[in-house]
Design an enzyme around this catalytic site. Structure first.
Site, PDB file in Angstrom:
ATOM      1  N   CYS A   1      47.459 -12.559 -22.129  1.00  0.00           N
ATOM      2  CA  CYS A   1      46.016 -12.784 -22.136  1.00  0.00           C
ATOM      3  C   CYS A   1      45.560 -13.170 -23.631  1.00  0.00           C
ATOM      4  O   CYS A   1      44.764 -14.021 -23.892  1.00  0.00           O
ATOM      5  CB  CYS A   1      45.609 -11.556 -21.635  1.00  0.00           C
ATOM      6  SG  CYS A   1      46.054 -11.547 -19.906  1.00  0.00           S
ATOM      7  N   HIS A   2      46.045 -12.278 -24.491  1.00  0.00           N
ATOM      8  CA  HIS A   2      45.304 -12.368 -25.784  1.00  0.00           C
ATOM      9  C   HIS A   2      46.279 -12.405 -26.918  1.00  0.00           C
ATOM     10  O   HIS A   2      46.098 -12.005 -28.118  1.00  0.00           O
ATOM     11  CB  HIS A   2      44.400 -11.125 -26.147  1.00  0.00           C
ATOM     12  CG  HIS A   2      43.298 -11.390 -25.023  1.00  0.00           C
ATOM     13  ND1 HIS A   2      43.220 -10.335 -23.872  1.00  0.00           N
ATOM     14  CD2 HIS A   2      42.214 -12.229 -24.793  1.00  0.00           C
ATOM     15  CE1 HIS A   2      42.134 -10.692 -23.154  1.00  0.00           C
ATOM     16  NE2 HIS A   2      41.706 -11.787 -23.683  1.00  0.00           N
TER      17      HIS A   2
END
Lengths: 187, 432
Positions: free
Chosen positions: A151-152
């Site tokens: 995701c990040h």
């Protein structure tokens, strides 16, 4: 209200205060069930602990089980993974605390304190949720050979400790105990 | 403007009978027929009406969709597919609802930027503006919960990430998240309560819209000059002038809306949401709906700790702060001049702000790595500088252009030399 006019409190003063008090207490106690119903219900709490058979998880294998709706990573780490984690200096860690629910809250994030303890250092049992915003990291990937969150971009090492990226903490370790060599109780 | 006396005169017996008992026709007549509006309103002022009709559209399609939807984790995804394939006209209603949400936000962003450009938030319209911000917040909550209902991968992981914001707060964070989710992770209780609230919130929006319109009709509308209405020649009656203009703008807007529904119904969505939710598999990129992207970019821009505040909490506070700051706009802007038309420097910084918001939206859709992070940090900085530095300081140092004495003077000055017959603009209220 009319207490200002007469020396003695009147019956209206009494009714005014009594009604007001009943209204306040009534509203507060009525509000409680409306808030209370939002909390995790009995069936959710009943699933608060599970038993897992880990006899089939051989060295280098992982098992993901669901506990309280969350994925639990159970990994039988290779000796290399254990050594890699052991040889990492505590000063190189972003989060120096073990985040292990079975230990004191200020236990250091050494490999031993992250693993299942003396003699069971190959076992790493943790909640497989990135501490940034709750995504599930991918195993055996990332710069440190541990986990990588798609995701990040947070990366974790082979002991599930945060090494780079936006996540603030090491992946959490749930309360668990080994019932035998092949069975673990989580929760 | 609404201070004027009612000009409604019931003509028939039944109208008189109703007027003496419940003067609803009088209210409608005074609010939407005889109500005086500034004569110089442009098409930027039609989005209030467009928003009202979009709210109606969302409620109508939503009520119908709820008749076919099942809010249980085991049924939700399939029930949405059933709406798409089996329910008569179900595909159309669902695409109207899904794209309607996007159109709703297109309209609200134009409406908000119009307010910022023409200084619509300045005294005496502070409460009008604040009610608008509350509507916007309710819209965001409604849209977020609505996106969870199809129970696809983006639904599930969007809900996980967004409720995860609350875990950034120390001590109270985790209990708050559990209270929102009704469990330890997004699951059946979460879906059920989101469905219930998704059905409730639009009616709360409708309630605040009534207050918003009420406040509007107390102070009267602003207009592109920012000068208050001074005489009768400054205004025209709502009907037919504003009614037709709003109606025409709605038709154009509906053409755009229809284009999305019929030709690119999934363009604004995300393909991952056609995969059923899987709590053990995170999609490669979690991206919110386009209308949340600027805020998402600001959330991710904070990659560093600020004193005792870690980067995660910092990001969440920045994101909430970017909306909370809107409440303070009436007091942050110190300029005596309302409209950007007469504020050359504010006009420049305003358009930079628009570009900044669009840039943030684009950055929100990019992965949070490399140069994108630095760009997002710069854009976030400008977002806050615009409100906290430029607005207060510019009002004190800027020299505005000369203001016309009245709306009528401004209109006549503009149309001078044009091909418009003098009589048409000088006394438009005598037309039609």
């Amino acid at each position: 209200m009319s207490a200002h006019d007469t020396a003695e409190p009147t019956r209206r003063d009494f009714l005014y205060i009594a009604t007001g008090m009943a209204g306040v207490v009534g509203a507060a106690s009525l509000a409680w069930p409306f808030i209370d119903q939002m909390r995790p219900d009995a069936s959710t709490l009943a699933a608060a602990s599970i038993e897992v058979d880990i006899s089939s998880v051989t060295e280098g294998m992982s098992l993901t089980v669901k506990w309280r709706g969350k994925p639990i990573f159970i990994r039988n780490r290779t000796p290399k993974e254990v050594d890699d984690a052991k040889n990492t200096a505590l000063s190189a860690l972003k989060d120096p605390v073990a985040r292990n629910a079975n230990l004191a809250s200020d236990a250091p994030a050494t490999d031993l304190e992250r693993s299942a303890g003396e003699g069971k250092e190959n076992w790493l049992i943790m909640i497989g949720i990135c501490t940034h915003l709750g995504c599930i990291p991918l195993g055996e990937s990332g710069e440190y050979g541990g986990w990588f969150c798609p995701c990040h971009g947070s990366t974790y090492d082979t002991a599930g400790r945060i090494r780079s990226g936006p996540a603030p903490e090491n992946m959490a370790i749930p309360p668990y105990e080994f019932l035998s060599d092949t069975h673990v109780k989580i929760g | 403007m609404s201070g004027g006396h009612s000009t409604y005169t019931p003509s028939t017996g039944i109208e008189k009978w109703i007027d003496a008992r419940l003067p609803l026709p009088r209210l409608v007549y005074d609010s939407f027929i005889a109500y005086p509006v500034p004569r110089n309103l442009n098409y930027a002022y039609t989005f209030g009406g467009i928003l009202a009709i979009m709210l109606v559209s969302q409620i109508l399609t939503g009520v119908v969709l709820a008749m076919h939807y099942a809010s249980a984790t085991s049924l939700a995804f399939d029930s949405v597919e059933k709406i798409m394939r089996d329910v008569n006209s179900g595909w159309l209603l669902r695409y109207m609802h899904a794209n309607g949400a996007s159109m709703f936000f297109v309209a609200v962003y134009i409406h908000i930027f119009r307010g910022l450009y023409y200084g619509s938030y300045k005294a005496p319209r502070e409460l009008l503006w604040i009610l608008g911000v509350i509507i916007y917040l309710l819209m965001m909550a409604t849209a977020f919960m609505g996106y969870v209902l199809p129970w696809g991968q983006m639904s599930f992981w969007g809900a996980t990430v967004i409720t995860g914001f609350f875990t950034a707060f120390p001590i109270i964070g985790d209990p708050i998240q559990q209270l929102l989710l009704g469990g330890f992770a997004v699951d059946n209780p979460t879906l059920n309560r989101f469905f219930s609230l998704h059905y409730l919130l639009p009616f709360m929006i409708a309630g605040v819209v009534v207050l918003h319109v009420w406040a509007l009709h107390v102070t009267g509308q602003t207009n592109p000059t920012g000068i208050e209405v001074k005489s009768k020649t400054d205004t025209v009656p709502f009907t037919p002038y504003a009614t037709v203009k709003d109606g025409f703008a709605m038709v154009l807007f509906f053409i755009l809306f229809a284009y999305f529904i019929f030709y690119m119904p999934n363009y604004l969505g995300h393909p991952d949401n056609y995969i059923p939710a899987d709590s053990l598999k995170t999609p490669a990129h979690i991206v919110p709906e386009w209308y949340f992207l600027p805020f998402y970019a600001m959330l991710r821009a904070i990659t560093f700790n600020i004193g005792p505040i870690d980067s995660k909490l910092g990001g969440v506070l920045t994101m909430f702060g970017s909306i909370a700051i809107l409440f303070l706009v009436p007091w942050l802007d110190t300029s005596k001049v309302r409209s950007a038309v007469y504020r050359p420097w504010y006009k420049l910084f305003f358009w930079l702000f628009v570009a900044d918001a669009i840039l943030l939206g684009w950055l929100g859709s990019r992965p949070a790595e490399g140069v994108y992070v630095v760009m997002a940090q710069m854009a976030t900085l400008y977002y806050f500088v615009f409100f906290l530095v430029i607005m207060p300081v510019l009002g004190l140092i800027e020299t505005p252009k000369r203001l016309p004495n009245s709306i009528t003077e401004a209109v006549l000055a503009k149309s001078k030399g044009g091909a418009v017959p003098a009589g048409a603009t000088a006394a438009p209220e005598t037309k039609g």
